[in-house]
Design a protein around this motif. Structure first.
Motif, PDB file in Angstrom:
ATOM      1  N   GLN A 127       5.396   7.981 -13.408  1.00 40.62           N
ATOM      2  CA  GLN A 127       4.148   7.577 -12.763  1.00 40.62           C
ATOM      3  C   GLN A 127       3.740   6.166 -13.196  1.00 40.62           C
ATOM      4  O   GLN A 127       3.224   5.385 -12.397  1.00 40.62           O
ATOM      5  N   ILE A 178       0.812  -1.211   0.000  1.00 40.64           N
ATOM      6  CA  ILE A 178       0.000   0.000   0.000  1.00 40.64           C
ATOM      7  C   ILE A 178       0.851   1.269   0.000  1.00 40.64           C
ATOM      8  O   ILE A 178       0.414   2.332  -0.476  1.00 40.64           O
ATOM      9  N   TRP A 193       3.050   2.834 -10.767  1.00 39.77           N
ATOM     10  CA  TRP A 193       1.849   1.998 -10.834  1.00 39.77           C
ATOM     11  C   TRP A 193       2.211   0.528 -11.085  1.00 39.77           C
ATOM     12  O   TRP A 193       1.589  -0.377 -10.523  1.00 39.77           O
ATOM     13  N   LEU A 234       3.340  -0.915  -7.866  1.00 34.27           N
ATOM     14  CA  LEU A 234       2.187  -1.132  -6.988  1.00 34.27           C
ATOM     15  C   LEU A 234       1.467  -2.431  -7.340  1.00 34.27           C
ATOM     16  O   LEU A 234       1.154  -3.251  -6.462  1.00 34.27           O
ATOM     17  N   THR A 248       1.593   3.687  -3.103  1.00 31.55           N
ATOM     18  CA  THR A 248       0.722   4.803  -3.470  1.00 31.55           C
ATOM     19  C   THR A 248       1.327   6.137  -3.048  1.00 31.55           C
ATOM     20  O   THR A 248       1.007   7.183  -3.615  1.00 31.55           O
ATOM     21  N   GLY A 249       2.181   6.116  -2.044  1.00 31.19           N
ATOM     22  CA  GLY A 249       2.832   7.337  -1.588  1.00 31.19           C
ATOM     23  C   GLY A 249       3.749   7.949  -2.623  1.00 31.19           C
ATOM     24  O   GLY A 249       3.839   9.186  -2.745  1.00 31.19           O
ATOM     25  N   TYR A 250       4.444   7.101  -3.405  1.00 29.67           N
ATOM     26  CA  TYR A 250       5.313   7.621  -4.469  1.00 29.67           C
ATOM     27  C   TYR A 250       4.486   8.363  -5.522  1.00 29.67           C
ATOM     28  O   TYR A 250       4.913   9.376  -6.070  1.00 29.67           O
ATOM     29  N   ILE A 251       3.313   7.814  -5.804  1.00 27.82           N
ATOM     30  CA  ILE A 251       2.454   8.411  -6.826  1.00 27.82           C
ATOM     31  C   ILE A 251       1.988   9.798  -6.401  1.00 27.82           C
ATOM     32  O   ILE A 251       1.889  10.719  -7.219  1.00 27.82           O
ATOM     33  N   GLY A 252       1.731   9.978  -5.102  1.00 26.44           N
ATOM     34  CA  GLY A 252       1.194  11.253  -4.639  1.00 26.44           C
ATOM     35  C   GLY A 252       2.217  12.227  -4.095  1.00 26.44           C
ATOM     36  O   GLY A 252       1.862  13.367  -3.764  1.00 26.44           O
ATOM     37  N   HIS A 290       8.730   3.331   3.748  1.00 26.71           N
ATOM     38  CA  HIS A 290       8.647   2.092   2.975  1.00 26.71           C
ATOM     39  C   HIS A 290       9.650   1.056   3.470  1.00 26.71           C
ATOM     40  O   HIS A 290       9.456  -0.161   3.313  1.00 26.71           O
TER      41      HIS A 290
END
Length: 396
Positions: free
Chosen positions: A169, A91, A173, A176, A94-98, A112
Motif C-alpha cells: 500500500q 488519478i 501511495w 500516486l 487510487t484504484g490499486y489502493i482500493g 490504467h
C-alpha cells in the motif's frame, strides 16, 4: 570574414519540464512493475499464467489508444490533450489502493493503460515541439534518457522499499504522489498556440500509424518482447531460482548505469547524424546481454547481463525513435511517436503473456531463451533489411 556559428540552446526550461514530467510518469508506473507478480502471488495466490494475463491488460489498453493518440495530438491542442491524459493517469493509481479482488485489480490495471498510452505520446511530442530544430536529434536522445532512467531506478527503489517495509500500500501511495508531481510539472510548460486546422484532411490509415515505418515497427517489436519478459519476471526469477532476495534492486541499478552511459555517448553520436550506427551497436550489446542472462544461471551473469542490456537499449531505442521521426512529415510527429510506442507496447504485451505461460508450464530457462531468440531475430532483421529500409525512405 568567417561567420561564427551559434548553437541553439538545447536545455531550455520547457524541454526540461517535459523531461521531468516524463521521468515522473515512468517512475510512478515502473516502481510497481517488478513487484506486481509478487503482489499478485501474495495477495491473490495467482498462478504465473494468470499473472501474465493480468499484467498485460494495461498493454492491451495502451495498444488500443496509441494510434488514436497520435491523431489527436496532431489535430488538437497538445497541451490540453497532455493535461487531460496525465490527470487521468494520476488519478487511476487510487484504484490499486482500493482493489480488493483479483478481478478488480485486473480492471484497474487495464484501464490504467488507456491514459498511459495517450500521455506518453502527448508528452514526447510536446518535447519535440519545444526543441530547437538544429538540435532535435540530440534532444530526442536525451529525452528518452528520462524514461529509461525511470524504468531502471524505479524498480530498484520499489524493491528496496518493499523489503524495508513489506507494505504494498505504501508503494501504491508513492506512485500516486509521484504521478501528481509529474502532472504539476508538465502543467507549467509554455508553448506557442497552434491554430486549429481549418481544412478537413481525409481520414486515412497513415494518420493513425506511420505506414512508412512499418518494417521498423516490426523490428522494435522484436526487441520489446525481450524487455517484456525480462523486466516483468526478473525479480521473481532472482528470488525463486538464484535465491537473490535483496539484489534485484542492484540488477536495475546496473541496468540504469548502462542506460545512462550509453545515452550520454549515444546522444553525441546522434548529434553528428550517426543514427544507424547507434542502433547497430545497441542491438549487438543487447543480444550479448539477453544471451548471457539465459545461458548462465549464476549471480555474476545475472548482474553482468544487466549492464549489457542497459548499454544496448540506451543506444538502440533513441536511434529507432529518431528513425521514426525522420520518416515522418512535420505534421506527423505525434503519429510517429505513437507508432513506435504502439509497436513497443505490442511486443511488451506479447512478452509478458508468453513469459508467464512459459514460466508456468515449462521453465524460466525457456522464457529467457525465448527472449534471447527474439533479440537475435530482431538483430538479424535490422542488419539485413531495416538499415536499408530507413536509408531509402528518410525524408531529410
Amino acid at each position: 570574414m568567417e561567420k561564427k556559428e551559434t548553437k541553439e540552446r538545447l536545455w531550455n526550461r520547457n524541454y526540461c519540464k517535459a523531461m521531468i514530467g516524463n521521468f515522473m510518469l515512468f517512475f510512478s508506473f515502473y516502481i510497481l512493475t517488478p513487484l506486481l507478480p509478487i503482489y499478485l502471488d501474495a495477495q491473490f495466490a495467482a498462478d504465473k499464467d494468470v499473472m501474465g494475463l493480468v499484467l498485460s491488460g494495461y498493454v492491451v489498453a495502451a495498444l488500443l489508444v496509441r494510434p488514436f493518440s497520435g491523431f489527436i495530438v496532431d489535430t488538437f491542442d497538445r497541451k490540453k490533450v497532455l493535461m487531460l491524459c496525465f490527470f487521468a493517469f494520476f488519478i487511476l493509481f487510487t484504484g490499486y489502493i482500493g482493489a480488493g479482488t483479483l478481478l478488480l485489480f485486473a480492471i484497474v490495471r487495464t484501464l490504467h493503460g488507456l491514459p498511459f498510452g495517450a500521455v506518453t505520446v502527448a508528452n514526447s511530442t510536446m518535447a519535440i515541439d519545444v526543441l530547437p530544430s538544429s538540435r532535435r536529434n540530440e534532444g530526442i536522445g536525451f529525452y528518452g534518457l528520462s524514461n529509461n532512467l525511470a524504468m531502471a531506478f524505479a524498480p530498484s527503489i520499489g524493491i528496496w522499499i518493499y523489503h524495508a517495509s513489506d507494505n504494498f500500500q505504501l508503494l501504491f501511495w508513492i506512485a500516486l504522489v509521484t504521478a501528481l508531481v509529474g502532472f504539476l510539472t508538465v502543467s507549467s510548460i509554455k508553448t506557442s498556440v497552434r491554430p486549429p486546422k481549418k481544412e478537413k484532411q481525409p481520414i486515412s490509415f497513415d494518420r493513425f500509424f506511420l505506414t512508412r515505418g512499418w518494417l521498423l515497427a516490426i523490428n522494435i517489436m522484436c526487441f520489446s518482447i525481450c524487455w517484456g519478459i525480462m523486466s516483468n519476471y526478473v525479480a521473481i526469477y532472482g528470488a525463486e531460482v538464484l535465491n537473490i532476495t535483496d539484489g534485484t534492486g542492484l540488477f536495475f541499478m546496473i541496468l540504469s548505469a548502462g542506460l545512462f552511459l550509453s545515452r550520454l555517448q549515444g546522444s553525441k553520436a546522434l548529434a553528428k547524424g550517426k543514427i544507424v550506427e547507434n542502433a547497430a551497436l545497441g542491438v549487438i550489446l543487447s543480444l550479448i546481454g539477453y544471451t548471457l542472462f539465459a545461458s548462465v544461471e549464476h549471480p555474476w551473469a545475472y548482474y553482468l547481463s544487466a549492464a549489457f542490456i542497459g548499454l544496448g537499449n540506451g543506444h538502440m531505442y533513441p536511434a529507432f525513435l529518431n528513425m521514426f521521426i525522420k520518416l515522418a512529415r512535420n505534421d506527423q510527429r505525434g503519429t510517429a511517436n505513437s507508432s513506435i510506442l504502439t509497436a513497443w507496447d505490442l511486443g511488451m504485451g506479447l512478452g509478458i503473456v508468453a513469459g508467464g505461460f512459459l514460466l508456468e508450464y515449462i521453465s524460466y530457462a525457456a522464457a529467457f531463451w525465448g527472449a534471447a531468440a527474439m533479440q537475435l531475430a530482431g538483430t538479424l532483421l535490422f542488419y539485413l533489411a531495416s538499415r536499408r529500409f530507413f536509408t531509402s525512405r528518410r525524408l531529410d
